[in-house]
Scaffold this motif. Sequence first.
Motif, PDB file in Angstrom:
ATOM      1  N   ASN A  82      33.607  31.762  43.745  1.00 22.09           N
ATOM      2  CA  ASN A  82      34.845  31.148  44.188  1.00 22.09           C
ATOM      3  C   ASN A  82      35.873  31.387  43.087  1.00 22.09           C
ATOM      4  OD1 ASN A  82      36.807  29.134  44.735  1.00 22.09           O
ATOM      5  ND2 ASN A  82      35.262  27.829  45.686  1.00 22.09           N
ATOM      6  N   VAL A  83      36.830  32.290  43.296  1.00 19.20           N
ATOM      7  CA  VAL A  83      37.754  32.683  42.227  1.00 19.20           C
ATOM      8  C   VAL A  83      39.207  32.583  42.668  1.00 19.20           C
ATOM      9  CG1 VAL A  83      36.079  34.173  41.061  1.00 19.20           C
ATOM     10  CG2 VAL A  83      37.535  35.131  42.849  1.00 19.20           C
ATOM     11  N   ILE A  84      40.088  32.678  41.668  1.00 14.88           N
ATOM     12  CA  ILE A  84      41.532  32.633  41.906  1.00 14.88           C
ATOM     13  C   ILE A  84      42.164  33.800  41.150  1.00 14.88           C
ATOM     14  CG2 ILE A  84      43.638  31.250  41.762  1.00 14.88           C
ATOM     15  CD1 ILE A  84      41.794  28.769  41.440  1.00 14.88           C
ATOM     16  N   PRO A  85      42.239  34.985  41.770  1.00 15.92           N
ATOM     17  CA  PRO A  85      42.869  36.111  41.088  1.00 15.92           C
ATOM     18  C   PRO A  85      44.377  35.881  40.956  1.00 15.92           C
ATOM     19  CG  PRO A  85      42.286  36.718  43.327  1.00 15.92           C
ATOM     20  CD  PRO A  85      41.751  35.333  43.101  1.00 15.92           C
ATOM     21  N   ASP A  86      45.010  36.655  40.091  1.00 17.11           N
ATOM     22  CA  ASP A  86      46.449  36.491  39.874  1.00 17.11           C
ATOM     23  C   ASP A  86      47.270  36.928  41.075  1.00 17.11           C
ATOM     24  OD1 ASP A  86      46.486  35.408  37.159  1.00 17.11           O
ATOM     25  OD2 ASP A  86      45.577  37.320  36.623  1.00 17.11           O
ATOM     26  N   VAL A  87      46.942  38.078  41.643  1.00 14.98           N
ATOM     27  CA  VAL A  87      47.675  38.624  42.791  1.00 14.98           C
ATOM     28  C   VAL A  87      46.672  39.345  43.683  1.00 14.98           C
ATOM     29  CG1 VAL A  87      49.526  40.195  43.553  1.00 14.98           C
ATOM     30  CG2 VAL A  87      49.739  39.032  41.348  1.00 14.98           C
ATOM     31  N   ILE A  88      46.892  39.272  44.981  1.00 14.86           N
ATOM     32  CA  ILE A  88      46.122  40.095  45.915  1.00 14.86           C
ATOM     33  C   ILE A  88      47.100  40.755  46.879  1.00 14.86           C
ATOM     34  CG2 ILE A  88      44.065  38.629  45.820  1.00 14.86           C
ATOM     35  CD1 ILE A  88      45.095  38.107  48.972  1.00 14.86           C
ATOM     36  N   GLY A 133      33.273  44.188  48.248  1.00 14.65           N
ATOM     37  CA  GLY A 133      33.935  45.199  49.065  1.00 14.65           C
ATOM     38  C   GLY A 133      35.420  45.382  48.829  1.00 14.65           C
ATOM     39  N   VAL A 134      35.949  44.874  47.709  1.00 15.33           N
ATOM     40  CA  VAL A 134      37.349  45.112  47.372  1.00 15.33           C
ATOM     41  C   VAL A 134      37.551  46.628  47.247  1.00 15.33           C
ATOM     42  CG1 VAL A 134      39.102  44.777  45.571  1.00 15.33           C
ATOM     43  CG2 VAL A 134      37.608  42.876  46.243  1.00 15.33           C
ATOM     44  N   GLN A 135      38.648  47.125  47.801  1.00 15.66           N
ATOM     45  CA  GLN A 135      38.904  48.566  47.795  1.00 15.66           C
ATOM     46  C   GLN A 135      39.544  49.064  46.503  1.00 15.66           C
ATOM     47  OE1 GLN A 135      37.873  50.681  50.404  1.00 15.66           O
ATOM     48  NE2 GLN A 135      36.773  48.761  50.739  1.00 15.66           N
ATOM     49  N   GLU A 136      40.369  48.199  45.895  1.00 16.01           N
ATOM     50  CA  GLU A 136      41.067  48.606  44.673  1.00 16.01           C
ATOM     51  C   GLU A 136      41.276  47.370  43.797  1.00 16.01           C
ATOM     52  OE1 GLU A 136      43.778  51.805  45.340  1.00 16.01           O
ATOM     53  OE2 GLU A 136      45.192  51.003  43.887  1.00 16.01           O
ATOM     54  N   TYR A 137      41.177  47.579  42.482  1.00 17.38           N
ATOM     55  CA  TYR A 137      41.284  46.491  41.514  1.00 17.38           C
ATOM     56  C   TYR A 137      42.143  46.988  40.357  1.00 17.38           C
ATOM     57  CZ  TYR A 137      39.499  42.995  38.096  1.00 17.38           C
ATOM     58  OH  TYR A 137      39.367  41.996  37.163  1.00 17.38           O
ATOM     59  N   VAL A 146      43.228  51.095  36.650  1.00 20.01           N
ATOM     60  CA  VAL A 146      43.082  51.175  38.098  1.00 20.01           C
ATOM     61  C   VAL A 146      41.633  51.520  38.431  1.00 20.01           C
ATOM     62  CG1 VAL A 146      43.821  52.345  40.212  1.00 20.01           C
ATOM     63  CG2 VAL A 146      45.485  51.899  38.379  1.00 20.01           C
ATOM     64  N   TYR A 147      41.028  50.666  39.256  1.00 15.37           N
ATOM     65  CA  TYR A 147      39.665  50.879  39.746  1.00 15.37           C
ATOM     66  C   TYR A 147      39.750  51.087  41.250  1.00 15.37           C
ATOM     67  CZ  TYR A 147      38.115  48.879  35.301  1.00 15.37           C
ATOM     68  OH  TYR A 147      37.912  48.628  33.967  1.00 15.37           O
ATOM     69  N   ARG A 148      39.026  52.091  41.747  1.00 17.56           N
ATOM     70  CA  ARG A 148      38.978  52.335  43.192  1.00 17.56           C
ATOM     71  C   ARG A 148      37.532  52.440  43.632  1.00 17.56           C
ATOM     72  NH1 ARG A 148      43.779  56.279  42.947  1.00 17.56           N
ATOM     73  NH2 ARG A 148      45.470  54.773  43.105  1.00 17.56           N
ATOM     74  N   ARG A 149      37.310  52.065  44.897  1.00 15.21           N
ATOM     75  CA  ARG A 149      35.967  52.125  45.470  1.00 15.21           C
ATOM     76  C   ARG A 149      35.565  53.584  45.635  1.00 15.21           C
ATOM     77  NH1 ARG A 149      32.387  48.994  47.045  1.00 15.21           N
ATOM     78  NH2 ARG A 149      33.677  47.192  46.741  1.00 15.21           N
ATOM     79  N   GLN A 150      34.464  53.926  44.974  1.00 17.15           N
ATOM     80  CA  GLN A 150      33.851  55.248  45.078  1.00 17.15           C
ATOM     81  C   GLN A 150      32.350  55.039  45.063  1.00 17.15           C
ATOM     82  OE1 GLN A 150      35.368  57.431  41.701  1.00 17.15           O
ATOM     83  NE2 GLN A 150      37.353  57.760  42.647  1.00 17.15           N
ATOM     84  N   PRO A 208      40.058  40.759  50.041  1.00 18.58           N
ATOM     85  CA  PRO A 208      41.267  41.493  50.410  1.00 18.58           C
ATOM     86  C   PRO A 208      41.091  42.949  49.969  1.00 18.58           C
ATOM     87  CG  PRO A 208      41.632  40.289  48.378  1.00 18.58           C
ATOM     88  CD  PRO A 208      40.252  39.930  48.860  1.00 18.58           C
ATOM     89  N   GLU A 209      41.991  43.799  50.381  1.00 20.28           N
ATOM     90  CA  GLU A 209      41.889  45.209  49.984  1.00 20.28           C
ATOM     91  C   GLU A 209      42.154  45.424  48.493  1.00 20.28           C
ATOM     92  OE1 GLU A 209      43.197  45.542  54.375  1.00 20.28           O
ATOM     93  OE2 GLU A 209      43.447  44.108  52.759  1.00 20.28           O
ATOM     94  N   LEU A 210      43.144  44.718  47.932  1.00 16.08           N
ATOM     95  CA  LEU A 210      43.553  44.909  46.533  1.00 16.08           C
ATOM     96  C   LEU A 210      43.540  43.577  45.808  1.00 16.08           C
ATOM     97  CD1 LEU A 210      44.978  46.488  44.149  1.00 16.08           C
ATOM     98  CD2 LEU A 210      47.135  45.909  45.275  1.00 16.08           C
ATOM     99  N   ILE A 211      42.984  43.589  44.589  1.00 14.24           N
ATOM    100  CA  ILE A 211      43.047  42.420  43.707  1.00 14.24           C
ATOM    101  C   ILE A 211      43.625  42.867  42.375  1.00 14.24           C
ATOM    102  CG2 ILE A 211      41.710  40.719  42.388  1.00 14.24           C
ATOM    103  CD1 ILE A 211      39.787  40.505  44.707  1.00 14.24           C
ATOM    104  N   VAL A 212      44.507  42.036  41.818  1.00 12.36           N
ATOM    105  CA  VAL A 212      45.109  42.290  40.504  1.00 12.36           C
ATOM    106  C   VAL A 212      44.805  41.106  39.604  1.00 12.36           C
ATOM    107  CG1 VAL A 212      47.236  42.762  39.231  1.00 12.36           C
ATOM    108  CG2 VAL A 212      47.023  43.524  41.622  1.00 12.36           C
ATOM    109  N   GLU A 213      44.267  41.404  38.434  1.00 10.64           N
ATOM    110  CA  GLU A 213      44.082  40.390  37.396  1.00 10.64           C
ATOM    111  C   GLU A 213      44.941  40.794  36.202  1.00 10.64           C
ATOM    112  OE1 GLU A 213      42.547  37.585  37.622  1.00 10.64           O
ATOM    113  OE2 GLU A 213      40.963  37.822  39.114  1.00 10.64           O
ATOM    114  N   VAL A 214      45.634  39.829  35.618  1.00 12.64           N
ATOM    115  CA  VAL A 214      46.379  40.036  34.380  1.00 12.64           C
ATOM    116  C   VAL A 214      45.501  39.464  33.275  1.00 12.64           C
ATOM    117  CG1 VAL A 214      48.502  39.540  33.119  1.00 12.64           C
ATOM    118  CG2 VAL A 214      48.569  39.831  35.621  1.00 12.64           C
ATOM    119  N   LEU A 215      45.229  40.277  32.260  1.00 11.57           N
ATOM    120  CA  LEU A 215      44.334  39.834  31.188  1.00 11.57           C
ATOM    121  C   LEU A 215      44.908  38.636  30.448  1.00 11.57           C
ATOM    122  CD1 LEU A 215      43.053  43.095  29.443  1.00 11.57           C
ATOM    123  CD2 LEU A 215      41.799  41.576  30.975  1.00 11.57           C
TER     124      LEU A 215
END
Length: 187
Positions: A79-85, A135-139, A151-155, A106-113
């Motif tokens: 159970n998390v709270i990312p900065d932006v999705i 299953g996040v597509q991009e981080y 930038v991390y992408r699903r591969q 969601p498809e994209l998650i952004v965390e600010v360090l």
Amino acid sequence: MAQANPKIRWTTADLEVLAADEWKRYEIIDGELCVTRAPHIKHQDTAGEIYAQLLLWSKQSGLGKPSLAPGLIFTDTDNVIPDVIWSSHDRLAALTDDEGHLRGAPELIVEVLSEGSTNERRDREAKLKLYSQQGVQEYWIANWRLRQVEVYRRQAAQLQRIATLLATDNLESPLLPGFLCQVGSFF
């Protein structure tokens, strides 16, 4: 013979009984409670700028929408709270529960360090693993101190780092057709 104490595993229900504190963020990753204090103002500014860029693109494209610090409930012990999705409209509608939390990726998650080795390890290791499993597509991991974005992408069924972009680099994403932003504008 003495028995070892089993590791305490926190759940979503446990969060509901904790006293609310607007200056702290409570997250659970693999049953472990993570409590962080309100982040540095530059952290918040960076998250806001990323959100603003994604919002502008989303309004122009009509493909989805970003959210600031949403609750993501993957499981009872994650159970998390990312900065932006950012999420497409269809996925957002499918994931949103009656309380406004997202129950899935969601498809994209952004965390600010945030400052500190524990916080950095959480974003670079624990959350990367969790988001990959879910299953996040991009981080994106934004570092306002260094003015860069990883930038991390699903591969091959997991998130892999494909680039570390500096302030003068442009950020594009196949997930966000037509999105183009100079990384330095986030900071």
